[in-house]
Design a protein around this motif. Structure first.
Motif, PDB file in Angstrom:
ATOM      1  N   GLN A 123       8.236   5.543  -9.071  1.00  0.00           N
ATOM      2  CA  GLN A 123       8.904   5.001 -10.244  1.00  0.00           C
ATOM      3  C   GLN A 123       9.028   3.494 -10.118  1.00  0.00           C
ATOM      4  OE1 GLN A 123      10.572   6.335 -13.001  1.00  0.00           O
ATOM      5  NE2 GLN A 123      10.220   8.517 -12.667  1.00  0.00           N
ATOM      6  N   VAL A 124       8.797   2.820 -11.224  1.00  0.00           N
ATOM      7  CA  VAL A 124       8.924   1.362 -11.290  1.00  0.00           C
ATOM      8  C   VAL A 124       9.802   1.019 -12.478  1.00  0.00           C
ATOM      9  CG1 VAL A 124       7.694  -0.784 -11.745  1.00  0.00           C
ATOM     10  CG2 VAL A 124       6.720   0.896 -10.169  1.00  0.00           C
ATOM     11  N   GLN A 125      10.681   0.068 -12.284  1.00  0.00           N
ATOM     12  CA  GLN A 125      11.501  -0.443 -13.378  1.00  0.00           C
ATOM     13  C   GLN A 125      11.103  -1.910 -13.630  1.00  0.00           C
ATOM     14  OE1 GLN A 125      13.256   0.966 -10.498  1.00  0.00           O
ATOM     15  NE2 GLN A 125      12.770   2.903 -11.518  1.00  0.00           N
ATOM     16  N   LEU A 126      10.970  -2.253 -14.898  1.00  0.00           N
ATOM     17  CA  LEU A 126      10.605  -3.615 -15.305  1.00  0.00           C
ATOM     18  C   LEU A 126      11.704  -4.166 -16.203  1.00  0.00           C
ATOM     19  CD1 LEU A 126       6.847  -3.022 -16.253  1.00  0.00           C
ATOM     20  CD2 LEU A 126       7.736  -3.927 -14.102  1.00  0.00           C
ATOM     21  N   VAL A 127      12.136  -5.385 -15.906  1.00  0.00           N
ATOM     22  CA  VAL A 127      13.195  -6.017 -16.700  1.00  0.00           C
ATOM     23  C   VAL A 127      12.754  -7.431 -17.083  1.00  0.00           C
ATOM     24  CG1 VAL A 127      15.581  -6.773 -16.789  1.00  0.00           C
ATOM     25  CG2 VAL A 127      14.976  -4.666 -15.565  1.00  0.00           C
ATOM     26  N   GLU A 128      12.634  -7.665 -18.397  1.00  0.00           N
ATOM     27  CA  GLU A 128      12.311  -9.006 -18.889  1.00  0.00           C
ATOM     28  C   GLU A 128      13.597  -9.805 -19.092  1.00  0.00           C
ATOM     29  OE1 GLU A 128       9.579  -6.063 -21.224  1.00  0.00           O
ATOM     30  OE2 GLU A 128      11.694  -6.231 -20.652  1.00  0.00           O
ATOM     31  N   SER A 129      13.466 -11.109 -19.036  1.00  0.00           N
ATOM     32  CA  SER A 129      14.579 -12.000 -19.358  1.00  0.00           C
ATOM     33  C   SER A 129      13.989 -13.309 -19.885  1.00  0.00           C
ATOM     34  CB  SER A 129      15.457 -12.242 -18.135  1.00  0.00           C
ATOM     35  OG  SER A 129      14.714 -12.834 -17.092  1.00  0.00           O
ATOM     36  N   GLY A 130      14.846 -14.238 -20.271  1.00  0.00           N
ATOM     37  CA  GLY A 130      14.375 -15.555 -20.663  1.00  0.00           C
ATOM     38  C   GLY A 130      14.057 -15.733 -22.131  1.00  0.00           C
ATOM     39  N   GLY A 131      14.230 -14.682 -22.941  1.00  0.00           N
ATOM     40  CA  GLY A 131      13.969 -14.827 -24.363  1.00  0.00           C
ATOM     41  C   GLY A 131      15.033 -15.681 -25.042  1.00  0.00           C
ATOM     42  N   GLY A 132      14.774 -16.026 -26.313  1.00  0.00           N
ATOM     43  CA  GLY A 132      15.749 -16.807 -27.056  1.00  0.00           C
ATOM     44  C   GLY A 132      15.142 -17.489 -28.251  1.00  0.00           C
ATOM     45  N   ARG A 186      10.883  -8.931 -13.880  1.00  0.00           N
ATOM     46  CA  ARG A 186      11.148  -8.532 -12.499  1.00  0.00           C
ATOM     47  C   ARG A 186      10.927  -7.027 -12.343  1.00  0.00           C
ATOM     48  NH1 ARG A 186      13.681 -10.904  -8.358  1.00  0.00           N
ATOM     49  NH2 ARG A 186      14.386 -12.595  -9.721  1.00  0.00           N
ATOM     50  N   ALA A 187      10.175  -6.659 -11.322  1.00  0.00           N
ATOM     51  CA  ALA A 187       9.903  -5.256 -11.034  1.00  0.00           C
ATOM     52  C   ALA A 187      10.747  -4.787  -9.869  1.00  0.00           C
ATOM     53  CB  ALA A 187       8.415  -5.069 -10.718  1.00  0.00           C
ATOM     54  N   SER A 188      11.129  -3.524  -9.921  1.00  0.00           N
ATOM     55  CA  SER A 188      11.853  -2.903  -8.815  1.00  0.00           C
ATOM     56  C   SER A 188      11.377  -1.471  -8.659  1.00  0.00           C
ATOM     57  CB  SER A 188      13.370  -2.957  -9.051  1.00  0.00           C
ATOM     58  OG  SER A 188      13.718  -2.265 -10.231  1.00  0.00           O
ATOM     59  N   GLY A 189      11.758  -0.851  -7.579  1.00  0.00           N
ATOM     60  CA  GLY A 189      11.308   0.510  -7.293  1.00  0.00           C
ATOM     61  C   GLY A 189      10.083   0.491  -6.395  1.00  0.00           C
ATOM     62  N   SER A 190       9.090   1.279  -6.731  1.00  0.00           N
ATOM     63  CA  SER A 190       7.871   1.404  -5.914  1.00  0.00           C
ATOM     64  C   SER A 190       6.902   0.267  -6.224  1.00  0.00           C
ATOM     65  CB  SER A 190       7.219   2.751  -6.183  1.00  0.00           C
ATOM     66  OG  SER A 190       8.103   3.816  -5.869  1.00  0.00           O
ATOM     67  N   VAL A 226       0.421   1.508 -12.185  1.00  0.00           N
ATOM     68  CA  VAL A 226       0.593   1.788 -10.762  1.00  0.00           C
ATOM     69  C   VAL A 226      -0.527   2.702 -10.305  1.00  0.00           C
ATOM     70  CG1 VAL A 226       3.088   1.516 -10.935  1.00  0.00           C
ATOM     71  CG2 VAL A 226       2.074   3.808 -11.119  1.00  0.00           C
ATOM     72  N   THR A 227      -0.613   2.890  -8.999  1.00  0.00           N
ATOM     73  CA  THR A 227      -1.611   3.777  -8.425  1.00  0.00           C
ATOM     74  C   THR A 227      -1.542   5.144  -9.093  1.00  0.00           C
ATOM     75  OG1 THR A 227      -1.327   2.621  -6.315  1.00  0.00           O
ATOM     76  CG2 THR A 227      -2.480   4.746  -6.275  1.00  0.00           C
ATOM     77  N   GLY A 228      -2.686   5.638  -9.553  1.00  0.00           N
ATOM     78  CA  GLY A 228      -2.722   6.912 -10.252  1.00  0.00           C
ATOM     79  C   GLY A 228      -2.838   6.754 -11.754  1.00  0.00           C
ATOM     80  N   GLY A 229      -2.675   5.504 -12.250  1.00  0.00           N
ATOM     81  CA  GLY A 229      -2.903   5.234 -13.659  1.00  0.00           C
ATOM     82  C   GLY A 229      -1.699   5.344 -14.564  1.00  0.00           C
ATOM     83  N   VAL A 230      -0.541   5.648 -14.009  1.00  0.00           N
ATOM     84  CA  VAL A 230       0.681   5.704 -14.818  1.00  0.00           C
ATOM     85  C   VAL A 230       1.094   4.277 -15.187  1.00  0.00           C
ATOM     86  CG1 VAL A 230       3.109   6.395 -14.852  1.00  0.00           C
ATOM     87  CG2 VAL A 230       1.401   7.828 -13.704  1.00  0.00           C
ATOM     88  N   ASP A 231       1.599   4.089 -16.394  1.00  0.00           N
ATOM     89  CA  ASP A 231       2.065   2.758 -16.768  1.00  0.00           C
ATOM     90  C   ASP A 231       3.562   2.783 -17.073  1.00  0.00           C
ATOM     91  OD1 ASP A 231       1.350   2.258 -20.317  1.00  0.00           O
ATOM     92  OD2 ASP A 231       1.855   4.097 -19.206  1.00  0.00           O
ATOM     93  N   TYR A 232       4.180   1.625 -16.870  1.00  0.00           N
ATOM     94  CA  TYR A 232       5.597   1.446 -17.109  1.00  0.00           C
ATOM     95  C   TYR A 232       5.801   0.231 -18.013  1.00  0.00           C
ATOM     96  CZ  TYR A 232       6.353   4.685 -13.270  1.00  0.00           C
ATOM     97  OH  TYR A 232       6.347   5.805 -12.467  1.00  0.00           O
ATOM     98  N   TRP A 233       6.909   0.267 -18.775  1.00  0.00           N
ATOM     99  CA  TRP A 233       7.221  -0.802 -19.718  1.00  0.00           C
ATOM    100  C   TRP A 233       8.653  -1.310 -19.517  1.00  0.00           C
ATOM    101  CZ3 TRP A 233       3.797  -2.576 -23.551  1.00  0.00           C
ATOM    102  CH2 TRP A 233       2.612  -1.857 -23.678  1.00  0.00           C
ATOM    103  N   GLY A 234       8.834  -2.590 -19.796  1.00  0.00           N
ATOM    104  CA  GLY A 234      10.168  -3.133 -19.843  1.00  0.00           C
ATOM    105  C   GLY A 234      10.806  -2.865 -21.200  1.00  0.00           C
TER     106      GLY A 234
END
Length: 116
Positions: free
Chosen positions: A1-10, A23-27, A99-107
């Motif tokens: 599992q991967v978590q993605l968090v965007e910031s800096g918008g405005g 910023r990514a966290s998890g695997s 990520v490895t295996g082709g799964v994708d994650y989104w913020g």
């Protein structure tokens, strides 16, 4: 599992600049290619730029020369430097990764508004 968090918008004026971190966290060891997408109101989500783990980049024609994608693998962070912003760049910006295996994650997305 991967978590993605965007910031800096405005809100930024036309011609201005903004930098978006993701910023990514998890695997994070399994993360390969990362990308930025955007979605303007009433429009489909579109690809903005892509960067491989090794640092090779690719840009959509409407941002090439104005936007720069980069990543710091040690900090598990991807960036989008946006210069010479135009009102038509107004959108919610999303980071995405495979990520490895082709799964994708989104913020969750970061709102960027270009207006005077």
């Amino acid at each position: 599992q991967v978590q993605l968090v965007e910031s800096g918008g405005g809100l930024v004026q036309p011609g201005g600049s903004l930098r978006l971190p993701c910023r990514a966290s998890g695997s994070t060891f399994s993360i390969g290619t990362m990308s930025w997408y955007r979605q303007a109101p009433g429009k489909q989500r579109e690809l903005v730029a892509t960067i491989t783990r090794a640092g090779s980049t690719n840009y959509s024609g409407y941002v090439k020369g104005r936007f720069t994608i980069s990543r710091d693998n040690a900090k598990n962070t991807m960036y989008l430097q946006m210069n010479s912003l135009k009102p038509e760049d107004t959108a919610v910006y999303y980071c995405q990764c495979y990520v490895t295996g082709g799964v994708d994650y989104w913020g969750q997305g970061a709102q960027v508004t270009v207006s005077s």
